[in-house]
Every structure is written in structure tokens, then in C-alpha cells.
Design an enzyme around this catalytic site. Structure first.
Site, mmCIF file in Angstrom:
data_model
loop_
_atom_site.group_PDB
_atom_site.id
_atom_site.type_symbol
_atom_site.label_atom_id
_atom_site.label_comp_id
_atom_site.label_asym_id
_atom_site.label_seq_id
_atom_site.Cartn_x
_atom_site.Cartn_y
_atom_site.Cartn_z
ATOM 1 C CG ASP A 20 -2.043 1.098 1.318
ATOM 2 O OD1 ASP A 20 -2.292 1.374 -0.031
ATOM 3 O OD2 ASP A 20 -2.433 1.444 2.157
ATOM 4 C CB SER A 65 -7.403 -5.895 -3.358
ATOM 5 O OG SER A 65 -7.967 -4.429 -3.716
ATOM 6 C CB THR A 66 -11.365 -8.353 -5.873
ATOM 7 O OG1 THR A 66 -11.728 -8.131 -4.350
ATOM 8 C CG2 THR A 66 -10.970 -9.976 -6.209
ATOM 9 C CG ASN A 68 -6.242 -2.583 -5.883
ATOM 10 O OD1 ASN A 68 -5.431 -3.518 -5.444
ATOM 11 N ND2 ASN A 68 -6.407 -1.528 -5.134
#
Length: 184
Positions: A20, A65-66, A68
């Protein structure tokens, strides 16, 4: 070449990191989010080498991530291009260092074919490596992973593979998790 000086008996076997801040870093340093993602790749390589030197056995990185997929399409496209190029570079480095690369995903339908090809190649060609394991979570969602594990248990109950609800324990759940190869 251990830097930490921590007695190895106190080191974790497995470290997980959420990648991140690369976008913020890129905007602040370069005025360009994509450049930050490239820096993140370089940091990941350096951190992986540090983990190996320290004696850590497994590193899991939550890279995309999904959620994103909801970002700006231009940024998603740039990230997929980075993954595609990075897969080939990672494959070469992983083979040199004995790193087994596993890509964990809960939703591979949105991943472009060229990225899938690079991912498949790095996973296939490093599957025999045994000095270190690098798990890369790509198009991954924690809630989806838990849901998928529960569905697997439900299917096994329906089919009779699990006859008694008391057979469902942590071990049964772990068998269905994407990190099941890390539990030994």
C-alpha cells in the site's frame, strides 16, 4: 548477512505485507502514480532478499485486490503492464535464488491473458524451488477466499465426503485456503 540481529528462533516463519502507498509515493515523488508502482516492485525485490537473508521462509504480498479493479482504467492498465513485465523479471531472479512463486487469486476472470500467461510461466517454472516461497496475491479478496472455502465445505457435505458436521474444524477450512501450502 543477517541485518536484524534477532535470534532466529524468534523470527516468524511467514510474513505478510500489504503493498500500500505506492500510488501516493509516486504522486508525491514523481507527480505520477505509475512510477510509484515501479518503485514498489523494486522494494519488493529488496525486501524478499532481506527475508531470505534473515531466514524467513515465506513472504505473502497483497499486491492487487479485487477492489483495485474499480480504479481508473488507465491506472489498472498500467498496473497490469507492470505485472506482465515484472513476471518475467521475477521468474529469472526467482530461479537464481531458489524462490518458489505462487500467485493467489480469488477472481482470475478480469486478469488479462498476457498477465495470466506471465503468471502461469513464473509459477510453473519455479514450482520446484524450495529455498523460499513468495506468494503474490493478485485479484485477491479475503472475504472471497473465506466464502470459497465455505462453499468447498458445503459441496463436500452435499456429496457425502464430509458425513458429520463435527468433521468441520480448522483443518478442514485450512485445506481450502489459498495458503494451504504454507501450513506445515
Amino acid at each position: 548477512n543477517r541485518e536484524s540481529g534477532i535470534d532466529q528462533q524468534y523470527l516468524p516463519r511467514h510474513i505478510a505485507v500489504i503493498m500500500d502507498g505506492n500510488r501516493r509515493h509516486g504522486k508525491m515523488k514523481y507527480g505520477n502514480a505509475t512510477r510509484g508502482h515501479w518503485d514498489g516492485c523494486e522494494t519488493l525485490v529488496a525486501f524478499t532478499k532481506w527475508c531470505i537473508d534473515e531466514g524467513i521462509q515465506i513472504l505473502t504480498v497483497y499486491a492487487f485486490s479485487t477492489e483495485n479493479w474499480d480504479r481508473n482504467p488507465t491506472e489498472v492498465s498500467a498496473l497490469m503492464a507492470i505485472f506482465c513485465k515484472y513476471c518475467d523479471e521475477l521468474r529469472v531472479e526467482a530461479l537464481k535464488l531458489g524462490i518458489r512463486v505462487c500467485v493467489l487469486t480469488t477472481d482470475d476472470e478480469k486478469i488479462p491473458d498476457n498477465v495470466k500467461g506471465g503468471v502461469d510461466r513464473v509459477v510453473l517454472e519455479t514450482r520446484h524451488c524450495d529455498k523460499f516461497t513468495l506468494n503474490i496475491c493478485l485479484s485477491y479478496g479475503g472475504r472471497s477466499e473465506i466464502t470459497n472455502a465455505c462453499k468447498g465445505i458445503a459441496r463436500d457435505v452435499q456429496s457425502g465426503l464430509i458425513a458429520d458436521i463435527n468433521q468441520v474444524d480448522e483443518s478442514e477450512v485450512q485445506k481450502r485456503m489459498l495458503t494451504r501450502h504454507c501450513c506445515f
